[in-house]
Design a protein around this motif. Structure first.
Motif, PDB file in Angstrom:
ATOM      1  N   CYS A  50       0.866  -1.249   0.054  1.00 15.23           N
ATOM      2  CA  CYS A  50      -0.122  -0.002   0.032  1.00 15.23           C
ATOM      3  C   CYS A  50       1.048   1.079  -0.040  1.00 15.23           C
ATOM      4  N   THR A  51       0.248   2.252  -0.543  1.00 17.48           N
ATOM      5  CA  THR A  51       1.014   3.845  -0.456  1.00 17.48           C
ATOM      6  C   THR A  51      -0.075   4.675   0.139  1.00 17.48           C
ATOM      7  N   GLY A  52       0.581   5.652   1.025  1.00 18.37           N
ATOM      8  CA  GLY A  52      -0.313   6.384   1.435  1.00 18.37           C
ATOM      9  C   GLY A  52      -0.664   7.610   0.393  1.00 18.37           C
ATOM     10  N   SER A  53      -1.634   8.505   0.714  1.00 16.03           N
ATOM     11  CA  SER A  53      -2.078   9.538  -0.052  1.00 16.03           C
ATOM     12  C   SER A  53      -0.856  10.347  -0.173  1.00 16.03           C
ATOM     13  N   VAL A  54       0.058  10.615   0.717  1.00 21.30           N
ATOM     14  CA  VAL A  54       1.548  11.305   0.618  1.00 21.30           C
ATOM     15  C   VAL A  54       2.434  10.106   0.412  1.00 21.30           C
ATOM     16  N   PRO A  55       2.937  10.038  -0.701  1.00 15.84           N
ATOM     17  CA  PRO A  55       3.982   8.966  -0.961  1.00 15.84           C
ATOM     18  C   PRO A  55       5.038   8.957  -0.332  1.00 15.84           C
ATOM     19  N   GLY A  56       5.746   8.093   0.090  1.00 14.99           N
ATOM     20  CA  GLY A  56       7.065   8.103   0.617  1.00 14.99           C
ATOM     21  C   GLY A  56       7.248   6.916   1.978  1.00 14.99           C
ATOM     22  N   SER A  57       6.342   6.164   1.920  1.00 18.29           N
ATOM     23  CA  SER A  57       6.266   5.301   3.148  1.00 18.29           C
ATOM     24  C   SER A  57       5.556   4.068   2.897  1.00 18.29           C
ATOM     25  N   PRO A  58       5.659   3.539   1.760  1.00 19.02           N
ATOM     26  CA  PRO A  58       4.862   2.246   1.662  1.00 19.02           C
ATOM     27  C   PRO A  58       5.125   1.215   2.393  1.00 19.02           C
ATOM     28  N   HIS A  59       4.013   0.425   2.411  1.00 17.99           N
ATOM     29  CA  HIS A  59       4.116  -0.714   3.340  1.00 17.99           C
ATOM     30  C   HIS A  59       3.736  -2.074   2.525  1.00 17.99           C
ATOM     31  N   TYR A  60       4.614  -3.120   2.955  1.00 13.53           N
ATOM     32  CA  TYR A  60       4.741  -4.379   2.147  1.00 13.53           C
ATOM     33  C   TYR A  60       4.441  -5.462   3.036  1.00 13.53           C
ATOM     34  N   ALA A  61       3.939  -6.480   2.491  1.00 15.06           N
ATOM     35  CA  ALA A  61       3.861  -7.964   3.214  1.00 15.06           C
ATOM     36  C   ALA A  61       5.275  -8.291   3.533  1.00 15.06           C
ATOM     37  N   ASP A  62       5.207  -9.210   4.469  1.00 16.16           N
ATOM     38  CA  ASP A  62       6.593  -9.857   4.663  1.00 16.16           C
ATOM     39  C   ASP A  62       7.015 -10.609   3.259  1.00 16.16           C
ATOM     40  N   SER A  63       5.976 -11.327   2.868  1.00 21.91           N
ATOM     41  CA  SER A  63       6.180 -12.326   1.592  1.00 21.91           C
ATOM     42  C   SER A  63       6.620 -11.566   0.486  1.00 21.91           C
ATOM     43  N   VAL A  64       6.517 -10.342   0.337  1.00 21.60           N
ATOM     44  CA  VAL A  64       7.020  -9.897  -0.923  1.00 21.60           C
ATOM     45  C   VAL A  64       7.894  -8.718  -0.755  1.00 21.60           C
ATOM     46  N   LYS A  65       8.493  -8.426   0.345  1.00 22.56           N
ATOM     47  CA  LYS A  65       9.470  -7.321   0.626  1.00 22.56           C
ATOM     48  C   LYS A  65      10.722  -7.736   0.059  1.00 22.56           C
ATOM     49  N   GLY A  66      11.247  -6.786  -0.710  1.00 20.58           N
ATOM     50  CA  GLY A  66      12.552  -6.718  -1.575  1.00 20.58           C
ATOM     51  C   GLY A  66      12.279  -7.521  -2.883  1.00 20.58           C
ATOM     52  N   ARG A  67      11.040  -7.690  -3.297  1.00 23.93           N
ATOM     53  CA  ARG A  67      10.676  -8.279  -4.702  1.00 23.93           C
ATOM     54  C   ARG A  67       9.637  -7.459  -5.265  1.00 23.93           C
ATOM     55  N   PHE A  68       8.767  -6.846  -4.296  1.00 25.30           N
ATOM     56  CA  PHE A  68       7.453  -5.988  -4.937  1.00 25.30           C
ATOM     57  C   PHE A  68       8.162  -4.696  -4.685  1.00 25.30           C
ATOM     58  N   THR A  69       7.369  -3.591  -5.790  1.00 27.83           N
ATOM     59  CA  THR A  69       7.608  -2.217  -5.516  1.00 27.83           C
ATOM     60  C   THR A  69       6.328  -1.648  -5.760  1.00 27.83           C
ATOM     61  N   ILE A  70       5.733  -0.991  -5.127  1.00 25.69           N
ATOM     62  CA  ILE A  70       4.435  -0.179  -5.327  1.00 25.69           C
ATOM     63  C   ILE A  70       4.986   1.524  -5.523  1.00 25.69           C
ATOM     64  N   SER A  71       3.991   2.143  -6.604  1.00 27.85           N
ATOM     65  CA  SER A  71       4.598   3.478  -7.125  1.00 27.85           C
ATOM     66  C   SER A  71       3.287   4.197  -7.314  1.00 27.85           C
ATOM     67  N   ARG A  72       2.965   5.317  -7.278  1.00 29.02           N
ATOM     68  CA  ARG A  72       2.053   6.027  -7.782  1.00 29.02           C
ATOM     69  C   ARG A  72       2.405   7.055  -8.713  1.00 29.02           C
ATOM     70  N   HIS A  73       1.539   7.514  -9.627  1.00 25.42           N
ATOM     71  CA  HIS A  73       1.725   8.494 -10.363  1.00 25.42           C
ATOM     72  C   HIS A  73       0.360   9.096 -10.721  1.00 25.42           C
ATOM     73  N   ASN A  74       0.469  10.187  -9.406  1.00 20.93           N
ATOM     74  CA  ASN A  74      -1.027  10.925  -9.534  1.00 20.93           C
ATOM     75  C   ASN A  74      -1.357  11.694 -10.687  1.00 20.93           C
ATOM     76  N   THR A  75      -0.613  12.179 -11.423  1.00 20.00           N
ATOM     77  CA  THR A  75      -0.812  12.941 -12.666  1.00 20.00           C
ATOM     78  C   THR A  75      -1.528  12.164 -13.787  1.00 20.00           C
ATOM     79  N   LYS A  76      -0.995  10.855 -13.768  1.00 17.61           N
ATOM     80  CA  LYS A  76      -1.709   9.655 -14.494  1.00 17.61           C
ATOM     81  C   LYS A  76      -2.800   9.079 -14.052  1.00 17.61           C
ATOM     82  N   ASP A  77      -3.033   9.245 -12.763  1.00 18.35           N
ATOM     83  CA  ASP A  77      -4.046   8.502 -11.928  1.00 18.35           C
ATOM     84  C   ASP A  77      -3.807   7.183 -12.126  1.00 18.35           C
ATOM     85  N   ILE A  78      -2.706   6.594 -11.971  1.00 17.70           N
ATOM     86  CA  ILE A  78      -2.358   5.060 -11.968  1.00 17.70           C
ATOM     87  C   ILE A  78      -1.448   4.661 -10.691  1.00 17.70           C
ATOM     88  N   VAL A  79      -1.745   3.710 -10.289  1.00 23.31           N
ATOM     89  CA  VAL A  79      -0.836   3.222  -9.319  1.00 23.31           C
ATOM     90  C   VAL A  79      -0.260   1.874  -9.905  1.00 23.31           C
TER      91      VAL A  79
END
Length: 127
Positions: A50-79
């Motif tokens: 998950c990613t907060g409305s203010v990006p910078g501190s994403p949270h990951y399940a332990d099972s995916v840490k180090g393998r998955f990355t979340i990012s949000r592009h607010n101007t494109k309305d895409i996560v």
């Protein structure tokens, strides 16, 4: 109306990569935390990232840490959810959802906080 539409799921070999997209509409993306959840056959749905409305501190399940990355592009309305080093146990339907309760940098996997969900995209990791 509020919509979240997932895409990017596919069949991939173990060790491979995929990038999932969550296209949003009907609301201002930078006002909301967004999360990715997944549900494997016969299992309960679980939070992945998950990613907060203010990006910078994403949270990951332990099972995916180090393998998955979340990012949000607010101007494109895409996560996005970039998934690397995929494993068979990552096989699931992946959903994105909007959190209407959590603000700022924070995010969490409390499903009660999420009011709108996409229909999901299937990720299958198999040789």
């Amino acid at each position: 109306q509020v919509q979240l539409v997932e895409s990017g799921g596919a069949l991939v070999q173990p060790g491979g990569s995929l990038r999932l997209s969550c296209a949003t509409s009907g609301f201002t993306l930078n006002h909301y935390a967004i999360a990715w959840f997944r549900q494997a056959p016969g299992k309960e749905r679980e939070g992945v990232s998950c990613t907060g409305s203010v990006p910078g501190s994403p949270h990951y399940a332990d099972s995916v840490k180090g393998r998955f990355t979340i990012s949000r592009h607010n101007t494109k309305d895409i996560v996005y959810l970039q998934m690397n080093s995929l494993k068979p146990e990552d096989t699931a339907v992946y959903y994105c959802a909007r959190d209407t309760q959590t603000v700022g940098f924070n995010c969490n996997f409390e499903e009660a906080n999420y009011d709108n969900w996409g229909l999901g995209t299937q990720v299958t990791v198999s040789s």
